[in-house]
Design a protein around this motif. Structure first.
Motif, mmCIF file in Angstrom:
data_model
loop_
_atom_site.group_PDB
_atom_site.id
_atom_site.type_symbol
_atom_site.label_atom_id
_atom_site.label_comp_id
_atom_site.label_asym_id
_atom_site.label_seq_id
_atom_site.Cartn_x
_atom_site.Cartn_y
_atom_site.Cartn_z
ATOM 1 N N LEU A 16 57.016 52.416 18.234
ATOM 2 C CA LEU A 16 57.004 52.847 16.997
ATOM 3 C C LEU A 16 57.372 54.357 16.888
ATOM 4 O O LEU A 16 58.056 54.931 16.162
ATOM 5 C CB LEU A 16 55.800 52.545 16.255
ATOM 6 C CG LEU A 16 55.723 51.015 15.986
ATOM 7 C CD1 LEU A 16 54.364 50.684 15.789
ATOM 8 C CD2 LEU A 16 56.669 50.406 15.190
ATOM 9 N N SER A 17 56.343 55.174 17.627
ATOM 10 C CA SER A 17 56.810 56.570 17.897
ATOM 11 C C SER A 17 56.210 56.997 19.333
ATOM 12 O O SER A 17 55.620 56.310 19.927
ATOM 13 C CB SER A 17 55.866 57.161 16.812
ATOM 14 O OG SER A 17 54.648 57.035 16.956
ATOM 15 N N GLY A 18 56.600 58.235 19.547
ATOM 16 C CA GLY A 18 56.366 58.708 20.809
ATOM 17 C C GLY A 18 57.331 58.389 22.067
ATOM 18 O O GLY A 18 57.077 59.143 22.847
ATOM 19 N N GLY A 19 58.301 57.873 21.841
ATOM 20 C CA GLY A 19 59.356 57.527 22.720
ATOM 21 C C GLY A 19 59.986 58.532 23.387
ATOM 22 O O GLY A 19 60.483 58.668 24.522
ATOM 23 N N HIS A 20 60.011 59.687 22.558
ATOM 24 C CA HIS A 20 60.606 60.910 23.174
ATOM 25 C C HIS A 20 60.000 61.643 24.618
ATOM 26 O O HIS A 20 60.787 62.319 25.214
ATOM 27 C CB HIS A 20 60.791 62.257 21.869
ATOM 28 C CG HIS A 20 59.537 62.605 21.793
ATOM 29 N ND1 HIS A 20 58.605 61.736 20.925
ATOM 30 C CD2 HIS A 20 58.807 63.706 21.844
ATOM 31 C CE1 HIS A 20 57.494 62.473 20.855
ATOM 32 N NE2 HIS A 20 57.837 63.713 21.555
ATOM 33 N N VAL A 21 59.020 61.319 24.694
ATOM 34 C CA VAL A 21 58.367 61.794 25.851
ATOM 35 C C VAL A 21 58.558 61.038 27.043
ATOM 36 O O VAL A 21 58.314 61.477 28.354
ATOM 37 C CB VAL A 21 56.637 61.778 25.725
ATOM 38 C CG1 VAL A 21 56.260 62.397 24.525
ATOM 39 C CG2 VAL A 21 55.909 60.446 25.588
ATOM 40 N N LEU A 22 59.384 59.950 27.271
ATOM 41 C CA LEU A 22 59.590 59.118 28.217
ATOM 42 C C LEU A 22 60.684 59.747 28.867
ATOM 43 O O LEU A 22 61.151 59.048 30.199
ATOM 44 C CB LEU A 22 60.068 57.661 27.802
ATOM 45 C CG LEU A 22 58.814 56.834 27.045
ATOM 46 C CD1 LEU A 22 59.217 55.598 26.675
ATOM 47 C CD2 LEU A 22 57.393 57.104 27.954
ATOM 48 N N THR A 23 61.507 60.597 28.662
ATOM 49 C CA THR A 23 62.619 61.217 29.206
ATOM 50 C C THR A 23 62.709 62.507 29.146
ATOM 51 O O THR A 23 62.256 63.135 28.156
ATOM 52 C CB THR A 23 63.953 60.463 29.020
ATOM 53 O OG1 THR A 23 64.999 60.947 29.765
ATOM 54 C CG2 THR A 23 64.194 60.902 27.473
ATOM 55 N N HIS A 26 67.876 64.884 26.433
ATOM 56 C CA HIS A 26 67.998 64.975 24.985
ATOM 57 C C HIS A 26 68.722 63.665 24.403
ATOM 58 O O HIS A 26 69.787 63.507 24.693
ATOM 59 C CB HIS A 26 68.363 66.223 24.622
ATOM 60 C CG HIS A 26 68.760 66.376 23.057
ATOM 61 N ND1 HIS A 26 67.530 66.471 22.130
ATOM 62 C CD2 HIS A 26 69.613 66.075 22.292
ATOM 63 C CE1 HIS A 26 68.049 66.502 20.867
ATOM 64 N NE2 HIS A 26 69.377 66.382 20.954
ATOM 65 N N ILE A 27 67.938 62.777 23.829
ATOM 66 C CA ILE A 27 68.558 61.656 23.185
ATOM 67 C C ILE A 27 68.549 61.905 21.630
ATOM 68 O O ILE A 27 67.325 62.106 21.046
ATOM 69 C CB ILE A 27 67.959 60.588 23.751
ATOM 70 C CG1 ILE A 27 67.949 60.257 25.270
ATOM 71 C CG2 ILE A 27 68.329 59.189 22.906
ATOM 72 C CD1 ILE A 27 67.554 59.267 25.699
ATOM 73 N N GLU A 48 61.197 52.927 32.090
ATOM 74 C CA GLU A 48 62.318 52.766 32.486
ATOM 75 C C GLU A 48 63.161 52.620 30.964
ATOM 76 O O GLU A 48 62.769 51.722 30.041
ATOM 77 C CB GLU A 48 62.965 51.383 32.911
ATOM 78 C CG GLU A 48 62.376 51.453 34.402
ATOM 79 C CD GLU A 48 62.551 50.116 35.204
ATOM 80 O OE1 GLU A 48 62.533 49.938 36.487
ATOM 81 O OE2 GLU A 48 62.910 48.730 34.672
ATOM 82 N N LEU A 49 64.245 53.567 30.871
ATOM 83 C CA LEU A 49 64.891 53.367 29.396
ATOM 84 C C LEU A 49 66.396 53.503 29.853
ATOM 85 O O LEU A 49 66.824 53.704 30.915
ATOM 86 C CB LEU A 49 64.891 54.906 29.036
ATOM 87 C CG LEU A 49 63.145 55.351 28.408
ATOM 88 C CD1 LEU A 49 63.348 56.811 28.066
ATOM 89 C CD2 LEU A 49 62.815 54.535 27.341
ATOM 90 N N PRO A 50 67.052 52.413 29.008
ATOM 91 C CA PRO A 50 68.447 52.578 29.166
ATOM 92 C C PRO A 50 69.147 54.001 29.041
ATOM 93 O O PRO A 50 69.043 54.784 28.266
ATOM 94 C CB PRO A 50 69.184 51.930 27.925
ATOM 95 C CG PRO A 50 67.794 51.284 27.264
ATOM 96 C CD PRO A 50 66.687 51.876 27.665
ATOM 97 N N PHE A 51 70.032 54.369 30.181
ATOM 98 C CA PHE A 51 70.810 55.545 30.190
ATOM 99 C C PHE A 51 69.775 56.920 30.450
ATOM 100 O O PHE A 51 70.161 57.922 29.907
ATOM 101 C CB PHE A 51 71.492 55.945 29.035
ATOM 102 C CG PHE A 51 72.586 54.788 28.486
ATOM 103 C CD1 PHE A 51 73.609 54.266 29.358
ATOM 104 C CD2 PHE A 51 72.228 53.878 27.499
ATOM 105 C CE1 PHE A 51 74.288 53.332 29.053
ATOM 106 C CE2 PHE A 51 73.025 53.011 27.155
ATOM 107 C CZ PHE A 51 73.934 52.611 28.045
ATOM 108 N N ALA A 52 68.747 56.627 30.973
ATOM 109 C CA ALA A 52 67.660 57.771 31.346
ATOM 110 C C ALA A 52 66.936 57.466 32.819
ATOM 111 O O ALA A 52 67.094 56.204 33.421
ATOM 112 C CB ALA A 52 66.548 58.056 30.397
ATOM 113 N N ASP A 53 66.647 58.362 33.338
ATOM 114 C CA ASP A 53 66.022 58.355 34.608
ATOM 115 C C ASP A 53 64.337 57.699 34.331
ATOM 116 O O ASP A 53 63.981 57.957 33.489
ATOM 117 C CB ASP A 53 65.743 59.731 35.090
ATOM 118 C CG ASP A 53 67.037 60.494 35.569
ATOM 119 O OD1 ASP A 53 67.881 59.848 35.796
ATOM 120 O OD2 ASP A 53 66.877 61.762 35.374
#
Length: 138
Positions: A16-23, A26-27, A48-53
Motif C-alpha cells: 500500500l505504501s513504503g515500497g520506494h525503500v525497497l530499491t 529511481h522508479i 525482490e522487485l521486478p527490474f530491480a536488485d
C-alpha cells in the motif's frame, strides 16, 4: 540462481505504501508488488522487485490489524438470485454466499537495512501471510 534459492519460502506482498525503500533505483511509479524471501540467517529477509536488485534486510517486527467487511449489496443480490432459482431456502443460502466477508486486513512490516536504518512497509496482509512473515522473524 542455485537450487537453494529456488526453494526458499517466498511471500508475495501487495504494498500500500513504503515500497520506494525497497530499491536504490529511481522508479517513477509507486511500487505495489514485491516478494519477501527468507534469508540464510535468523531474521534475515531479501526483497525482490521486478527490474530491480535484490536487497537484504533484518526483519524487525510485524504489526497486524485484522479487519473485514461484508457487502450488503452482494448479499441482497445473492438472496434474490437464490430465491428465483430455489425458492425461500435458496434465498437464505444466496444471502449467505453473496454476503461473505472480504478480508481487508493490513500490516506494517518493519525492516532494518544494512545501513541500520529502519523502514516501514504498509501491506495488505491476511492471517496466513501474517503467520508466514512472523515465522521469518527468527
Amino acid at each position: 540462481m542455485g537450487w537453494k534459492e529456488l526453494f526458499r519460502q517466498r511471500i508475495q506482498l501487495d504494498i500500500l505504501s513504503g515500497g520506494h525503500v525497497l530499491t536504490d533505483k529511481h522508479i517513477p511509479v509507486p511500487i505495489r508488488n514485491a516478494s519477501l524471501v527468507k534469508g540464510d540467517k535468523p531474521g534475515e529477509v531479501i526483497t525482490e522487485l521486478p527490474f530491480a536488485d535484490k536487497k537484504r534486510w533484518h526483519l524487525a517486527r510485524i504489526e497486524w490489524a485484522k479487519s473485514g467487511q461484508r457487502s450488503a449489496g452482494k448479499a441482497a443480490g445473492g438472496a434474490i438470485a437464490g430465491t428465483i432459482v430455489a425458492g425461500p431456502l435458496g434465498g437464505i443460502a444466496g444471502a449467505a454466499v453473496g454476503g461473505r466477508r472480504k478480508d481487508t486486513s493490513k500490516a506494517f512490516v518493519y525492516l532494518i537495512g544494512e545501513d541500520g536504518v529502519e523502514c516501514k512497509l504498509h501491506i495488505h496482509c491476511d492471517q496466513k501471510q501474517y503467520v508466514m512473515i512472523s515465522a521469518m522473524l527468527g
